[in-house]
Scaffold this active site. Structure first.
Site, mmCIF file in Angstrom:
data_model
loop_
_atom_site.group_PDB
_atom_site.id
_atom_site.type_symbol
_atom_site.label_atom_id
_atom_site.label_comp_id
_atom_site.label_asym_id
_atom_site.label_seq_id
_atom_site.Cartn_x
_atom_site.Cartn_y
_atom_site.Cartn_z
ATOM 1 N N HIS A 1 1.521 -3.009 3.352
ATOM 2 C CA HIS A 1 0.639 -2.288 2.198
ATOM 3 C C HIS A 1 1.333 -0.616 2.236
ATOM 4 O O HIS A 1 1.749 -0.318 1.218
ATOM 5 C CB HIS A 1 -0.739 -2.165 3.178
ATOM 6 C CG HIS A 1 -1.121 -2.932 3.151
ATOM 7 N ND1 HIS A 1 -1.465 -3.988 4.760
ATOM 8 C CD2 HIS A 1 -1.455 -4.521 2.362
ATOM 9 C CE1 HIS A 1 -2.515 -5.117 4.430
ATOM 10 N NE2 HIS A 1 -2.485 -5.475 3.061
ATOM 11 N N GLN B 1 -12.551 -15.656 -2.712
ATOM 12 C CA GLN B 1 -11.118 -16.032 -2.642
ATOM 13 C C GLN B 1 -11.172 -16.611 -1.244
ATOM 14 O O GLN B 1 -10.532 -17.154 -0.309
ATOM 15 C CB GLN B 1 -10.496 -14.741 -2.550
ATOM 16 C CG GLN B 1 -10.254 -14.545 -1.566
ATOM 17 C CD GLN B 1 -9.421 -12.941 -1.741
ATOM 18 O OE1 GLN B 1 -9.452 -12.039 -3.102
ATOM 19 N NE2 GLN B 1 -8.178 -12.911 -1.599
ATOM 20 N N VAL C 1 7.950 -7.316 3.243
ATOM 21 C CA VAL C 1 8.424 -6.253 3.943
ATOM 22 C C VAL C 1 7.789 -6.958 5.627
ATOM 23 O O VAL C 1 7.310 -7.720 5.511
ATOM 24 C CB VAL C 1 7.583 -4.814 4.730
ATOM 25 C CG1 VAL C 1 7.912 -3.925 5.591
ATOM 26 C CG2 VAL C 1 7.128 -3.965 3.599
HETATM 27 P P1 AMP Z 1 -3.278 -8.433 1.551
HETATM 28 O O1 AMP Z 1 -4.682 -6.816 1.966
HETATM 29 O O2 AMP Z 1 -2.710 -9.314 2.887
HETATM 30 O O3 AMP Z 1 -4.718 -9.139 0.316
HETATM 31 O O4 AMP Z 1 -1.897 -7.642 0.473
HETATM 32 C C1 AMP Z 1 -2.864 -6.264 -0.165
HETATM 33 C C2 AMP Z 1 -1.235 -6.407 -1.276
HETATM 34 O O5 AMP Z 1 -0.455 -6.328 0.254
HETATM 35 C C3 AMP Z 1 -0.669 -7.824 -1.765
HETATM 36 O O6 AMP Z 1 -0.453 -7.963 -3.281
HETATM 37 C C4 AMP Z 1 -0.256 -8.753 -0.702
HETATM 38 O O7 AMP Z 1 1.238 -8.826 -1.813
HETATM 39 C C5 AMP Z 1 0.877 -7.132 -0.611
HETATM 40 N N1 AMP Z 1 1.321 -7.756 1.056
HETATM 41 C C6 AMP Z 1 0.805 -8.393 1.937
HETATM 42 N N2 AMP Z 1 1.653 -7.847 2.794
HETATM 43 C C7 AMP Z 1 3.117 -7.983 2.422
HETATM 44 C C8 AMP Z 1 4.375 -7.733 2.700
HETATM 45 N N3 AMP Z 1 4.920 -8.063 4.065
HETATM 46 N N4 AMP Z 1 5.595 -7.161 2.381
HETATM 47 C C9 AMP Z 1 4.964 -6.913 0.914
HETATM 48 N N5 AMP Z 1 3.642 -6.840 0.278
HETATM 49 C C10 AMP Z 1 2.823 -7.086 0.978
#
Ligand code: AMP
Length: 282
Positions: A37, A61, A177
């Site tokens: 994030h 979702q 990441v």
């Molecule tokens: P989430 O809170 O899991 O819905 O993720 C929010 C955003 O962060 C989404 O666009 C995810 O694809 C991105 N995201 C989650 N984990 C990672 C990661 N390890 N590396 C890069 N982006 C991430």
């Protein structure tokens, strides 16, 4: 950093920022921040005048037997991290704000991007994602919106929605990441106990085996997937939901890879359902 719960207040903030000719970057999230994030936030901060981050665990979702109720939360810590990352606005709407009584609209991307992988296992998942993301994009009206490649299918589905619905936003893809052992960072990694956490390193290790085979000339998609599955099966705590490969970025079925493919997987370890992927291209 402003913490805002009301859609109307975000809209007022954005109206003012736009009248001051500021560019807007937007990072939609479900919170419980990790370095993935923070990388998205850092990109927005570098590339845009104003950065808006949303935290919303979107009920639409999640399937009935999924982890909506238990999804990890730590709003106080998230607010500190967002502020440290230089966010200007942290938008944290509640369900009544996002889906007021009588809400009755769905946004759905059809076809090859949603009929497979998580789309076929998590019924309605991507409809929930596109519905909430379109709402958020309409509220924040960003110039750029940042999404992680970790959720590769989500990224492709959102890009498609943006093209199909003529939205004026650049979707920026950010590389995954990872932890030191290769595990993709995820809010859901907190479901893993210490032996499960060690076992989870098998996911990336398996994807790297496919990459090695690709570099040695292997182009058979089934073969590449078998290499990944074989490695994951060597880990007794891991249960495969799917390991599949498709053309990238259109997610079409292919026997032999052409220019680029994505190998994507979903694996359960303990209570966690983990996803990861690798893009293999010439
Ligand atoms: P989430 O809170 O899991 O819905 O993720 C929010 C955003 O962060 C989404 O666009 C995810 O694809 C991105 N995201 C989650 N984990 C990672 C990661 N390890 N590396 C890069 N982006 C991430």
């Amino acid at each position: 950093m402003l913490v805002i719960k009301k859609i109307s207040e975000v809209k007022d903030f954005i109206k003012k920022a736009k009248s001051d000719k500021k560019t807007i970057g937007f990072v939609p999230t479900m919170g419980y921040f990790h370095k993935g994030h923070l990388k998205l936030m850092g990109r927005s901060k570098r590339e845009c005048d104003v950065t808006v981050i949303s935290i919303y665990v979107n009920p639409m979702q999640f399937g009935v037997n999924e982890d909506f109720k238990n999804y990890p939360k730590d709003l106080e810590r998230d607010a500190v991290l967002a502020e440290q990352a230089g966010a200007d606005v942290l938008f944290i709407p509640n369900d009544a704000e996002m889906y007021p009584k009588g809400f009755n609209t769905k946004v759905e991307v059809g076809g090859s991007l949603t009929d497979k992988l998580c789309g076929s296992r998590r019924t309605g998942h991507f409809t929930g994602v596109t519905t909430v993301v379109l709402k958020l994009l309409n509220i924040v009206k960003p110039d750029r919106a940042y999404f992680g490649e970790k959720d590769i299918q989500q990224l492709l589905v959102i890009k498609k929605m943006v093209v199909d619905l003529n939205l004026d936003v650049d979707v920026v893809a950010v590389k995954t990441v990872r932890e030191a052992d290769g595990l993709a960072m995820s809010s859901r990694n907190c479901y893993l106990d210490s032996s499960e956490r060690k076992a989870a390193a098998v996911l990336h290790r398996a994807l790297l085996k496919a990459k090695k085979a690709w570099e040695e000339g292997e182009r058979g998609i089934k073969k590449l997937c078998d290499i990944v599955s074989g490695e994951i099966l060597s880990e007794p705590l891991a249960r495969i939901e799917y390991v599949e490969g498709y053309s990238y970025p259109d997610l079409e079925y292919l026997d032999e890879a052409r220019r680029a493919v994505v190998i994507a997987l979903a694996v359960r370890i303990g209570k966690a359902r983990l996803i990861d992927n690798i893009i293999l291209e010439d």
